[in-house]
Design an enzyme around this catalytic site. Structure first.
Site, mmCIF file in Angstrom:
data_model
loop_
_atom_site.group_PDB
_atom_site.id
_atom_site.type_symbol
_atom_site.label_atom_id
_atom_site.label_comp_id
_atom_site.label_asym_id
_atom_site.label_seq_id
_atom_site.Cartn_x
_atom_site.Cartn_y
_atom_site.Cartn_z
ATOM 1 N N HIS A 121 -5.727 -1.765 12.727
ATOM 2 C CA HIS A 121 -4.934 -0.645 12.207
ATOM 3 C C HIS A 121 -5.797 0.213 11.297
ATOM 4 O O HIS A 121 -6.913 -0.162 10.920
ATOM 5 C CB HIS A 121 -3.730 -1.159 11.403
ATOM 6 C CG HIS A 121 -4.125 -1.831 10.129
ATOM 7 N ND1 HIS A 121 -4.740 -3.069 10.097
ATOM 8 C CD2 HIS A 121 -4.041 -1.429 8.834
ATOM 9 C CE1 HIS A 121 -5.006 -3.401 8.847
ATOM 10 N NE2 HIS A 121 -4.597 -2.423 8.055
ATOM 11 N N ASP A 123 -5.118 2.223 7.577
ATOM 12 C CA ASP A 123 -4.080 2.190 6.543
ATOM 13 C C ASP A 123 -3.254 3.478 6.514
ATOM 14 O O ASP A 123 -3.806 4.581 6.467
ATOM 15 C CB ASP A 123 -4.711 1.951 5.164
ATOM 16 C CG ASP A 123 -5.320 0.552 5.068
ATOM 17 O OD1 ASP A 123 -4.819 -0.360 5.757
ATOM 18 O OD2 ASP A 123 -6.298 0.385 4.319
ATOM 19 N N HIS A 280 -9.454 -1.282 11.091
ATOM 20 C CA HIS A 280 -9.912 -2.598 10.641
ATOM 21 C C HIS A 280 -8.888 -3.677 10.941
ATOM 22 O O HIS A 280 -7.716 -3.394 11.231
ATOM 23 C CB HIS A 280 -10.253 -2.561 9.146
ATOM 24 C CG HIS A 280 -9.092 -2.219 8.260
ATOM 25 N ND1 HIS A 280 -8.633 -0.934 8.089
ATOM 26 C CD2 HIS A 280 -8.291 -2.989 7.500
ATOM 27 C CE1 HIS A 280 -7.617 -0.934 7.261
ATOM 28 N NE2 HIS A 280 -7.379 -2.167 6.893
ATOM 29 N N ARG A 296 -6.571 -3.890 -3.336
ATOM 30 C CA ARG A 296 -6.915 -2.636 -2.654
ATOM 31 C C ARG A 296 -6.254 -1.448 -3.328
ATOM 32 O O ARG A 296 -5.061 -1.496 -3.632
ATOM 33 C CB ARG A 296 -6.384 -2.748 -1.215
ATOM 34 C CG ARG A 296 -6.803 -1.630 -0.304
ATOM 35 C CD ARG A 296 -6.134 -1.771 1.050
ATOM 36 N NE ARG A 296 -4.955 -0.936 1.139
ATOM 37 C CZ ARG A 296 -3.993 -1.069 2.056
ATOM 38 N NH1 ARG A 296 -4.053 -2.020 2.964
ATOM 39 N NH2 ARG A 296 -2.969 -0.242 2.064
#
Ligand code: SIN
Length: 305
Positions: A121, A123, A280, A296
């Protein structure tokens, strides 16, 4: 294998010069930047060079960092506005900008998202304004009995994937949109079992959106293949008989081994990925009592074109 090269001399503070060294991974994307302590204030020229290296290599990382949550957020804010994640239950207490990815359970409660990123995917690709990039900090990394790190992250270059498409496929997808669906990703089958249904408020925040299949990078102008297995649901305005095999082909193509860099984490790694030119996937090859704790920040992006 590309050669290691020194990038620049940069001024830090009063008359102190540091040399940044950039070490490309040798894969289609990714480079390590050596010689920067991100807990210190960075002057504008150093910061600009970091951004340039990031745009060129799509994934960059710094090893041996020691950052407080405040420093993680402060460094991230130099790139612009930060996202506050839809899943507030997964943020570090007191830090709405820090999304916690971890399998750790404290006092019976997970400290973050336990199964984030298991599918390929990008983000926030399912938002009208997807994220520009993400800044990921490794606080705890699981190891096997032989001391081998587990819980790698794989990154695939969407520019390399686009460039490798045949002219015929490039023509088929030119000026076409794909539907990105948060619900597709959220409700996917997972080892941990089904997730609890989204609340009406969460659903309202994440309606399906249409984005160009071939996205132009807003800073470099490079073309990126903007589809992923996690969230791309279908091709807009195309007969399913044609659209379904085409989308399946694009998704399979986009993560071919030659487009991938797999990052093996060390505690103290601080890594940036670009959410336009990279997708990723987390590698789920560990479980408790082996602990993994990452945090994150997610940069606000711009409307895809
Ligand atoms: C993510 O997709 O944000 C998580 C990636 C990872 O845990 O390696």
């Amino acid at each position: 294998m590309r050669l290691r090269y020194s990038l620049l001399q940069s001024k830090m503070g009063e008359g102190i010069y540091i040399m940044l060294t950039v070490k490309p991974t040798g894969a289609a994307l990714g480079a390590e930047i050596v010689g920067v302590d991100l807990s210190q204030p960075l002057d504008e020229s150093t910061f600009e060079q970091i951004v340039n290296v990031w745009h060129e290599h799509e994934v960059i990382y710094f090893r041996h960092q020691k950052l407080t949550p405040e420093q993680h957020v402060r460094f991230s804010q130099r790139f612009g506005a930060l996202e506050l994640h839809v899943r507030k239950d997964c943020c570090r207490p007191g830090f709405h900008e820090l999304f916690v990815v971890s399998n750790i359970v404290q006092d019976g409660k997970p400290i973050g998202s336990q199964d984030a990123g298991l599918f390929w995917h990008s983000d926030l690709c399912y938002l009208d304004i997807p994220s520009r990039g993400s800044l990921f900090y490794a606080l705890e990394v699981p190891h096997d009995a032989r001391g081998q790190a587990l819980g790698d992250t794989r990154f695939a270059s969407a520019t390399a994937a686009f460039n490798a498409l045949s002219d015929d496929v490039k023509q088929k997808i030119a000026n076409r949109n794909a539907i990105q669906s948060y619900k597709k990703g959220y409700y996917r089958e997972r080892n941990a079992g089904p997730r609890k249904p989204l609340s009406a408020a969460q659903e309202a925040l994440t309606p399906d959106v249409a984005h160009p299949i071939v996205r132009t990078h807003p800073f470099t102008g490079k073309k990126c293949l903007f589809v992923n297995d996690g969230y791309t649901a279908r091709i807009e305005d195309m007969e399913p008989a044609m659209a379904e095999p085409l989308l399946a082909e694009l998704i399979t193509h986009s993560t071919k081994p030659e487009f991938i860099y797999q990052h093996r984490w060390q505690v103290g790694d601080f890594l940036l990925w670009d959410n336009c030119s990279v997708q990723h996937q987390a590698v789920a090859d560990y479980q408790l009592p082996l602990r993994r704790h990452m945090e994150r920040t997610t940069l606000t992006g711009s409307k895809p074109f």
